[in-house]
Design a protein around this motif. Structure first.
Motif, PDB file in Angstrom:
ATOM      1  N   HIS A  93     -30.063  60.443  25.227  1.00 42.96           N
ATOM      2  CA  HIS A  93     -28.839  59.677  24.991  1.00 42.96           C
ATOM      3  C   HIS A  93     -27.614  60.364  25.569  1.00 42.96           C
ATOM      4  CE1 HIS A  93     -30.461  56.637  22.029  1.00 42.96           C
ATOM      5  NE2 HIS A  93     -31.479  57.476  22.155  1.00 42.96           N
ATOM      6  N   GLU A  94     -27.648  61.666  25.726  1.00 45.08           N
ATOM      7  CA  GLU A  94     -26.577  62.404  26.388  1.00 45.08           C
ATOM      8  C   GLU A  94     -27.110  63.771  26.785  1.00 45.08           C
ATOM      9  OE1 GLU A  94     -23.255  63.304  23.829  1.00 45.08           O
ATOM     10  OE2 GLU A  94     -24.531  63.543  22.079  1.00 45.08           O
ATOM     11  N   VAL A  95     -26.481  64.388  27.780  1.00 45.58           N
ATOM     12  CA  VAL A  95     -26.912  65.710  28.237  1.00 45.58           C
ATOM     13  C   VAL A  95     -26.099  66.792  27.530  1.00 45.58           C
ATOM     14  CG1 VAL A  95     -27.769  64.960  30.479  1.00 45.58           C
ATOM     15  CG2 VAL A  95     -25.354  65.517  30.210  1.00 45.58           C
ATOM     16  N   LEU A  96     -26.615  68.002  27.581  1.00 47.42           N
ATOM     17  CA  LEU A  96     -25.949  69.120  26.920  1.00 47.42           C
ATOM     18  C   LEU A  96     -24.637  69.463  27.609  1.00 47.42           C
ATOM     19  CD1 LEU A  96     -28.982  71.528  26.389  1.00 47.42           C
ATOM     20  CD2 LEU A  96     -27.944  70.020  24.703  1.00 47.42           C
ATOM     21  N   THR A  97     -23.672  69.937  26.813  1.00 44.54           N
ATOM     22  CA  THR A  97     -22.424  70.471  27.345  1.00 44.54           C
ATOM     23  C   THR A  97     -22.502  71.994  27.347  1.00 44.54           C
ATOM     24  OG1 THR A  97     -21.397  70.566  25.155  1.00 44.54           O
ATOM     25  CG2 THR A  97     -21.171  68.502  26.386  1.00 44.54           C
ATOM     26  N   LEU A  98     -21.492  72.622  27.898  1.00 45.85           N
ATOM     27  CA  LEU A  98     -21.502  74.086  27.990  1.00 45.85           C
ATOM     28  C   LEU A  98     -21.559  74.744  26.616  1.00 45.85           C
ATOM     29  CD1 LEU A  98     -18.938  74.770  30.871  1.00 45.85           C
ATOM     30  CD2 LEU A  98     -21.431  75.051  30.927  1.00 45.85           C
TER      31      LEU A  98
ATOM     32  N   LEU B 202     -11.905  51.162  22.092  1.00 40.34           N
ATOM     33  CA  LEU B 202     -12.693  52.400  22.035  1.00 40.34           C
ATOM     34  C   LEU B 202     -12.067  53.405  22.995  1.00 40.34           C
ATOM     35  CD1 LEU B 202     -16.302  50.914  22.008  1.00 40.34           C
ATOM     36  CD2 LEU B 202     -15.173  52.084  20.108  1.00 40.34           C
ATOM     37  N   PRO B 203     -11.083  54.172  22.522  1.00 37.38           N
ATOM     38  CA  PRO B 203     -10.334  55.063  23.416  1.00 37.38           C
ATOM     39  C   PRO B 203     -10.941  56.469  23.517  1.00 37.38           C
ATOM     40  CG  PRO B 203      -9.270  54.985  21.281  1.00 37.38           C
ATOM     41  CD  PRO B 203     -10.504  54.128  21.175  1.00 37.38           C
ATOM     42  N   TYR B 204     -12.213  56.546  23.943  1.00 36.37           N
ATOM     43  CA  TYR B 204     -12.904  57.826  24.032  1.00 36.37           C
ATOM     44  C   TYR B 204     -12.106  58.809  24.884  1.00 36.37           C
ATOM     45  CZ  TYR B 204     -17.002  55.303  22.257  1.00 36.37           C
ATOM     46  OH  TYR B 204     -17.861  54.560  21.492  1.00 36.37           O
ATOM     47  N   LEU B 205     -12.137  60.072  24.473  1.00 32.93           N
ATOM     48  CA  LEU B 205     -11.417  61.109  25.205  1.00 32.93           C
ATOM     49  C   LEU B 205     -12.224  61.654  26.375  1.00 32.93           C
ATOM     50  CD1 LEU B 205      -9.780  63.061  22.236  1.00 32.93           C
ATOM     51  CD2 LEU B 205      -8.906  61.108  23.542  1.00 32.93           C
ATOM     52  N   GLY B 206     -13.479  61.285  26.478  1.00 30.56           N
ATOM     53  CA  GLY B 206     -14.349  61.753  27.560  1.00 30.56           C
ATOM     54  C   GLY B 206     -15.787  61.618  27.117  1.00 30.56           C
ATOM     55  N   GLY B 207     -16.642  62.476  27.671  1.00 30.24           N
ATOM     56  CA  GLY B 207     -18.032  62.478  27.256  1.00 30.24           C
ATOM     57  C   GLY B 207     -18.930  61.725  28.210  1.00 30.24           C
ATOM     58  N   MET B 208     -20.237  61.989  28.055  1.00 27.32           N
ATOM     59  CA  MET B 208     -21.242  61.403  28.932  1.00 27.32           C
ATOM     60  C   MET B 208     -22.274  60.640  28.120  1.00 27.32           C
ATOM     61  SD  MET B 208     -20.487  62.086  32.069  1.00 27.32           S
ATOM     62  CE  MET B 208     -22.051  61.813  32.904  1.00 27.32           C
TER      63      MET B 208
END
Length: 364
Positions: free
Chosen positions: A107-112, A266-272
């Motif tokens: 559903h989403e990839v890992l972040t740092l 839906l004002p998402y700040l970012g993300g994948m």
């Protein structure tokens, strides 16, 4: 015969991955035998095995249950559903020594900041026969950064129940519950968290609420982050009569909830990550304002089935809200095209059939 064992979170747990799995499973059961292995939580349902203990969870316990269920019930495909932090790290070692075919939906990839998960998650990536992603951008990252073979990756939309969520649903039950009968409703729906932009929306609404005398902002959903919720309520005090916090919305009330929105934001700040609420809003035929992020741009075409704004921009969001409030024709156009998109691409029944084709492929 195809017999699939989902390994996933599952309702009544409040979780986006669990909601996705629940809805997909309902449609998959029209075409194959599906069981669900999940946490101890809620009532036992037919072929839903609530046996995983989150307080004692280690990967060989997961393996044990998978092996037992595959032997006793004949499951020949394991379908794993995961996003960042869905499960403890060692959970992701369960594919070791599992002989059944493994399909994983990422559903989403890992972040740092989640780097410590990487060796564990890579075990799932490498041992999956097929990986399903819910966006082209996630697929690109898996191929370019995680070196997953392109032939293992499939892209599939996050579905929506276009029968349950549709433009003809009666909004009265939700509107009467929250005294919204005569209001223009601006709504955000979903799990409340800092990355979702709830604070941004409240600030934008406060900036222009004087231009919209009959408008109310409805923040629908719940959160485990009580500090953030208190922060939001503190901001909202500046115009508390026009800002409504609903808390958790029961599943039965969701269609009426979304039907109540004149504008859905839906004002998402970012993300994948893909957005379940976005897809339900499209199915409901709503005029949508959302953030211009790579994943969302695969779904929303600016000016056609929604309005895209720069992530984090209060001014752009405020202007978009006023624009849609004042332009009834544009709202109707966006709403009609939102529903068209949902019918064409997001129908769970179509997605279930595509998923069965993947099962057939891995079993060849």
């Amino acid at each position: 015969m195809i017999k699939v064992l989902f390994v996933t979170k599952f309702p009544p747990e409040k979780d986006g991955v669990g909601d996705y799995s629940f809805e997909l499973v309902q449609y998959l059961r029209k075409y194959c035998d599906v069981g669900v292995l999940t946490y101890k939580n809620g009532h036992n349902d037919e072929n839903v095995y609530r046996v995983l203990d989150r307080n004692k969870l280690i990967f060989y316990e997961v393996q044990k249950y998978i092996k037992f269920l595959c032997k006793e019930k004949g499951y020949n495909v394991v379908h794993f559903q995961t996003a960042s932090f869905t499960f403890p790290r060692n959970f992701y070692l369960f594919p070791l020594l599992i002989k059944e075919k493994l399909v994983s939906t990422i559903h989403e990839v890992l972040t740092l900041r989640q780097f410590h998960y990487l060796p564990f998650v890579m075990n799932v990536y490498m041992r999956s026969n097929i990986i399903i992603t819910l966006s082209k951008e996630i697929a690109k990252l898996l191929i370019s950064y995680y070196k997953i073979k392109p032939e293992k990756v499939r892209v599939m939309h996050h579905g929506a129940d276009i029968i349950r969520f549709n433009p003809n649903v009666d909004p009265k039950p939700f509107r009467s519950l929250f005294n919204l009968e005569n209001n223009f409703v601006i709504m955000i729906f979903g799990f409340i968290g800092p990355g979702k932009g709830h604070d941004l929306l409240i600030k934008a609404f406060l900036k222009v609420s004087n231009k919209m005398p009959n408008a109310k902002l409805v923040i629908a959903g719940s959160t485990k982050n009580l500090n953030y919720l208190e922060y939001l309520k503190k901001i909202a005090l500046k115009n508390k009569e026009k800002i409504v916090f609903t808390d958790y919305i029961p599943y039965e009330m969701l269609p009426s909830c979304l039907a109540s929105a004149d504008i859905f934001v839906l004002p998402y700040l970012g993300g994948m990550h893909p957005s379940g609420p976005l897809h339900r809003a499209l199915a409901s035929g709503k005029a949508i304002i959302t953030s211009d992020t790579p994943v969302i741009k695969e779904i929303i075409k600016d000016g056609y089935n929604g309005i895209l704004i720069k992530p984090g921009s209060i001014d752009e969001l405020a202007n978009a809200i006023v624009r849609l409030y004042e332009d009834d024709g544009l709202r109707k156009k966006l709403a009609i095209n939102a529903r068209k998109f949902a019918e064409q691409f997001l129908d769970w029944d179509k997605i279930a059939k595509q998923t069965v084709e993947i099962y057939e492929e891995v079993l060849k």
